[in-house]
Scaffold this motif. Structure first.
Motif, mmCIF file in Angstrom:
data_model
loop_
_atom_site.group_PDB
_atom_site.id
_atom_site.type_symbol
_atom_site.label_atom_id
_atom_site.label_comp_id
_atom_site.label_asym_id
_atom_site.label_seq_id
_atom_site.Cartn_x
_atom_site.Cartn_y
_atom_site.Cartn_z
ATOM 1 N N VAL A 1 -5.038 -15.312 -31.632
ATOM 2 C CA VAL A 1 -6.361 -15.235 -32.247
ATOM 3 C C VAL A 1 -7.410 -15.258 -31.129
ATOM 4 C CG1 VAL A 1 -5.592 -16.337 -34.368
ATOM 5 C CG2 VAL A 1 -6.466 -17.752 -32.497
ATOM 6 N N TRP A 2 -8.636 -14.872 -31.462
ATOM 7 C CA TRP A 2 -9.720 -14.933 -30.482
ATOM 8 C C TRP A 2 -10.171 -16.384 -30.287
ATOM 9 C CZ3 TRP A 2 -10.963 -10.983 -27.456
ATOM 10 C CH2 TRP A 2 -10.723 -9.672 -27.885
ATOM 11 N N ALA A 3 -10.471 -16.751 -29.057
ATOM 12 C CA ALA A 3 -11.069 -18.039 -28.712
ATOM 13 C C ALA A 3 -12.459 -17.770 -28.128
ATOM 14 C CB ALA A 3 -10.206 -18.794 -27.707
ATOM 15 N N THR A 4 -13.377 -18.705 -28.258
ATOM 16 C CA THR A 4 -14.759 -18.467 -27.843
ATOM 17 C C THR A 4 -15.277 -19.570 -26.930
ATOM 18 O OG1 THR A 4 -15.675 -19.616 -29.772
ATOM 19 C CG2 THR A 4 -15.269 -17.258 -30.008
ATOM 20 N N PHE A 5 -16.235 -19.189 -26.066
ATOM 21 C CA PHE A 5 -16.986 -20.165 -25.279
ATOM 22 C C PHE A 5 -18.331 -19.548 -24.911
ATOM 23 C CE2 PHE A 5 -14.616 -17.734 -22.120
ATOM 24 C CZ PHE A 5 -15.555 -17.489 -21.123
ATOM 25 N N ASP A 6 -19.288 -20.398 -24.491
ATOM 26 C CA ASP A 6 -20.616 -19.955 -24.076
ATOM 27 C C ASP A 6 -20.802 -20.217 -22.585
ATOM 28 O OD1 ASP A 6 -21.206 -19.244 -26.672
ATOM 29 O OD2 ASP A 6 -22.275 -21.101 -27.123
ATOM 30 N N MET A 7 -21.448 -19.275 -21.924
ATOM 31 C CA MET A 7 -21.788 -19.448 -20.511
ATOM 32 C C MET A 7 -23.305 -19.598 -20.404
ATOM 33 S SD MET A 7 -21.007 -19.698 -17.324
ATOM 34 C CE MET A 7 -19.245 -19.437 -17.495
ATOM 35 N N GLY A 8 -23.781 -20.782 -20.012
ATOM 36 C CA GLY A 8 -25.203 -21.031 -19.945
ATOM 37 C C GLY A 8 -25.757 -21.412 -21.305
ATOM 38 N N THR A 9 -27.046 -21.159 -21.515
ATOM 39 C CA THR A 9 -27.727 -21.505 -22.758
ATOM 40 C C THR A 9 -27.649 -20.338 -23.730
ATOM 41 O OG1 THR A 9 -29.239 -22.949 -21.562
ATOM 42 C CG2 THR A 9 -29.893 -22.270 -23.779
ATOM 43 N N VAL A 10 -27.000 -20.553 -24.859
ATOM 44 C CA VAL A 10 -26.790 -19.495 -25.846
ATOM 45 C C VAL A 10 -27.241 -19.996 -27.208
ATOM 46 C CG1 VAL A 10 -25.104 -18.007 -26.987
ATOM 47 C CG2 VAL A 10 -24.842 -18.548 -24.570
ATOM 48 N N SER A 11 -28.054 -19.191 -27.876
ATOM 49 C CA SER A 11 -28.457 -19.504 -29.247
ATOM 50 C C SER A 11 -27.576 -18.700 -30.189
ATOM 51 C CB SER A 11 -29.932 -19.159 -29.473
ATOM 52 O OG SER A 11 -30.759 -19.930 -28.631
ATOM 53 N N THR B 1 -0.398 -19.866 -28.667
ATOM 54 C CA THR B 1 -1.236 -20.841 -29.383
ATOM 55 C C THR B 1 -1.813 -21.838 -28.382
ATOM 56 O OG1 THR B 1 0.690 -22.255 -29.789
ATOM 57 C CG2 THR B 1 0.128 -20.634 -31.489
ATOM 58 N N GLY B 2 -2.611 -22.787 -28.900
ATOM 59 C CA GLY B 2 -3.170 -23.830 -28.048
ATOM 60 C C GLY B 2 -4.179 -23.314 -27.045
ATOM 61 N N LEU B 3 -5.010 -22.358 -27.430
ATOM 62 C CA LEU B 3 -5.966 -21.753 -26.516
ATOM 63 C C LEU B 3 -7.090 -22.723 -26.139
ATOM 64 C CD1 LEU B 3 -4.397 -19.304 -27.647
ATOM 65 C CD2 LEU B 3 -6.528 -17.999 -27.543
ATOM 66 N N SER C 1 -6.477 -20.954 -20.835
ATOM 67 C CA SER C 1 -5.057 -21.325 -20.844
ATOM 68 C C SER C 1 -4.537 -21.375 -22.276
ATOM 69 C CB SER C 1 -4.837 -22.676 -20.161
ATOM 70 O OG SER C 1 -5.438 -23.715 -20.912
ATOM 71 N N SER C 2 -3.229 -21.247 -22.404
ATOM 72 C CA SER C 2 -2.549 -21.368 -23.691
ATOM 73 C C SER C 2 -1.294 -22.200 -23.488
ATOM 74 C CB SER C 2 -2.176 -19.987 -24.252
ATOM 75 O OG SER C 2 -1.147 -19.396 -23.463
ATOM 76 N N ASN C 3 -0.648 -22.560 -24.577
ATOM 77 C CA ASN C 3 0.649 -23.215 -24.452
ATOM 78 C C ASN C 3 1.641 -22.249 -23.804
ATOM 79 O OD1 ASN C 3 -0.291 -25.508 -25.774
ATOM 80 N ND2 ASN C 3 0.296 -24.739 -27.790
ATOM 81 N N PRO C 4 2.514 -22.724 -22.916
ATOM 82 C CA PRO C 4 3.505 -21.825 -22.312
ATOM 83 C C PRO C 4 4.515 -21.338 -23.339
ATOM 84 C CG PRO C 4 3.975 -24.102 -21.746
ATOM 85 C CD PRO C 4 2.649 -24.116 -22.461
ATOM 86 N N ASP D 1 -1.215 -11.405 -20.557
ATOM 87 C CA ASP D 1 -2.449 -10.621 -20.530
ATOM 88 C C ASP D 1 -3.586 -11.447 -21.109
ATOM 89 O OD1 ASP D 1 -1.839 -8.243 -19.326
ATOM 90 O OD2 ASP D 1 -1.677 -7.066 -21.166
ATOM 91 N N PHE D 2 -4.700 -11.563 -20.382
ATOM 92 C CA PHE D 2 -5.893 -12.233 -20.877
ATOM 93 C C PHE D 2 -6.984 -11.178 -21.074
ATOM 94 C CE2 PHE D 2 -3.489 -15.503 -18.775
ATOM 95 C CZ PHE D 2 -3.722 -16.651 -19.517
ATOM 96 N N GLU D 3 -7.337 -10.909 -22.311
ATOM 97 C CA GLU D 3 -8.358 -9.910 -22.627
ATOM 98 C C GLU D 3 -9.659 -10.621 -22.970
ATOM 99 O OE1 GLU D 3 -8.029 -5.951 -25.104
ATOM 100 O OE2 GLU D 3 -8.375 -7.630 -26.469
#
Length: 379
Positions: free
Chosen positions: A273-283, A191-193, A210-213, A221-223
């Motif tokens: 669960v899946w966590a999300t982020f954007d790299m650069g400008t994303v619509s 948790t805590g992603l 990162s996540s909570n230890p 594993d980071f997928e």
């Protein structure tokens, strides 16, 4: 009937008597204002409520409405004192839960919050036999608690409970878990992603996931997936000894999602669960809202309930969709739209389970709905 004095400001109704669970029916009786309008209410209590005439803007832009006469009827909810036509709601407040450990040879007392009109409770117990849950025993009791001595040592157990009244058996509770003796198990889902919820990073920069230890974990594993043409495609899976990983995404102006799992001496655990982020400008539309509160069957004893989610960068609107449990069936209650990530409301039905889900909107559209969050309302 009220006097001809209910307009676009809140007007207080005072009931002629007090109700343990009031139900209010009301409607506008006059047509002094020509613009379309509807009656609204809030703060329904045992002895009163607030009402107003809410005008809409299809005829013109102003929404101030002249006063009208309102007719109203108040009566007691037939299910409020145990004389209704519904079976009990699913029990809440289960204890033990969340994997508490009991020493071998001891006893375990299972309990839930009592239900006012319940005449009998059924406790259903299972134990983990290898990788499968197997039936252990079913107890029937007149109270919301049952003590037993588990026969199988060094095993996980799970249990649930339901209640019966004069109408019949209600819905089962969620499963609750505990360990009896020493149990070897794989790690829980991390948790805590971070990052999550669509944070934006400049093109060419690095991203540290990162996540909570997790105590006892030896590997993580980071997928990672990236968005391409409206679908998620595999990017890479990193394996390391710590609960964080830094990498430099190759694809700019792209959305990414990632998840993580942990390993101990017993093996690999469940993915997060899946966590999300954007790299650069994303619509893109917002990420699915997370951090729903209240949740997990929490009991609310105040007259109002404030639902909330984690803030989402760029979100301009949130929708909170609410359902209530009637017998064994979830029924629609109301959907609120708000510009903030929280919404307060005053539930009409007392001593009942509710659930809600949330979605968010930005300039590109609506996100997917979150999962359901549940609470029990007993003011």
């Amino acid at each position: 009937l009220t006097p001809d004095m209910v307009g676009s400001e809140w007007h207080t109704l005072s009931f002629a008597q007090s109700y343990s669970d009031a139900v209010l029916l009301a409607g506008i009786q006059t047509f002094d204002g020509s613009d379309p309008a509807a009656l609204r209410y809030k703060n329904l209590t045992a002895s009163g409520a607030e009402i107003k005439v809410e005008e809409e803007a299809s005829g013109d832009s102003e929404v101030a409405h002249t006063t009208e006469v309102v007719g109203y009827l108040v009566f007691e909810d037939p299910g409020a004192s145990g004389g209704g036509s519904d079976p009990p709601a699913a029990p809440t407040g289960l204890n033990p839960d969340n994997g508490q450990t009991f020493p071998s040879g001891s006893s375990v007392t299972m309990s839930s919050n009592p239900i006012a009109d319940a005449t009998e409770y059924e406790f259903d117990i299972e134990w983990l036999d290898g990788n499968a849950w197997a039936h252990y025993y079913t107890y029937f009791t007149a109270t919301s608690a049952k003590t037993f001595s588990p026969a199988f040592d060094n095993k996980p157990y799970r249990w649930r409970v339901r209640a019966r009244n004069a109408v019949g058996w209600g819905a089962w509770s969620d499963w609750a878990t505990f360990d009896f003796g020493t149990v070897s198990r794989v790690p829980a889902a991390p948790t805590g992603l971070s990052p999550d919820n669509g944070q934006r990073f400049p093109s060419g920069s690095s991203v540290t996931m990162s996540s909570n230890p997790i105590t006892g974990a030896s590997d993580y594993d980071f997928e990672i997936d990236y968005s391409s043409g409206g679908t998620w495609k595999d990017y890479y899976t990193y394996t390391g000894k710590t609960h964080s990983r830094t990498f430099w995404p190759v694809y700019n102006n792209t959305s990414y999602r990632w998840r993580v799992r942990a390993k101990n001496a017993s093996g690999w655990g469940e993915w997060s669960v899946w966590a999300t982020f954007d790299m650069g400008t994303v619509s893109s539309v917002p990420a699915v809202p997370t951090g729903l509160s209240p949740n997990n069957g929490q009991t609310i004893t105040t007259k109002s309930v404030t639902m909330s989610v984690n803030a989402l960068s760029g979100a301009t609107q949130f929708e909170f969709k609410i359902e209530h449990l009637s017998g064994a069936e979830w029924k629609p209650y109301y959907t609120y739209s708000t510009s903030t990530n929280s919404q307060t409301f005053w539930p009409v039905y007392q001593n009942r389970s509710y659930r809600f889900e949330v979605r968010a909107q930005n300039a590109h559209g609506w996100s997917a709905w979150s999962g359901w969050a549940t609470f029990y309302f007993s003011p």
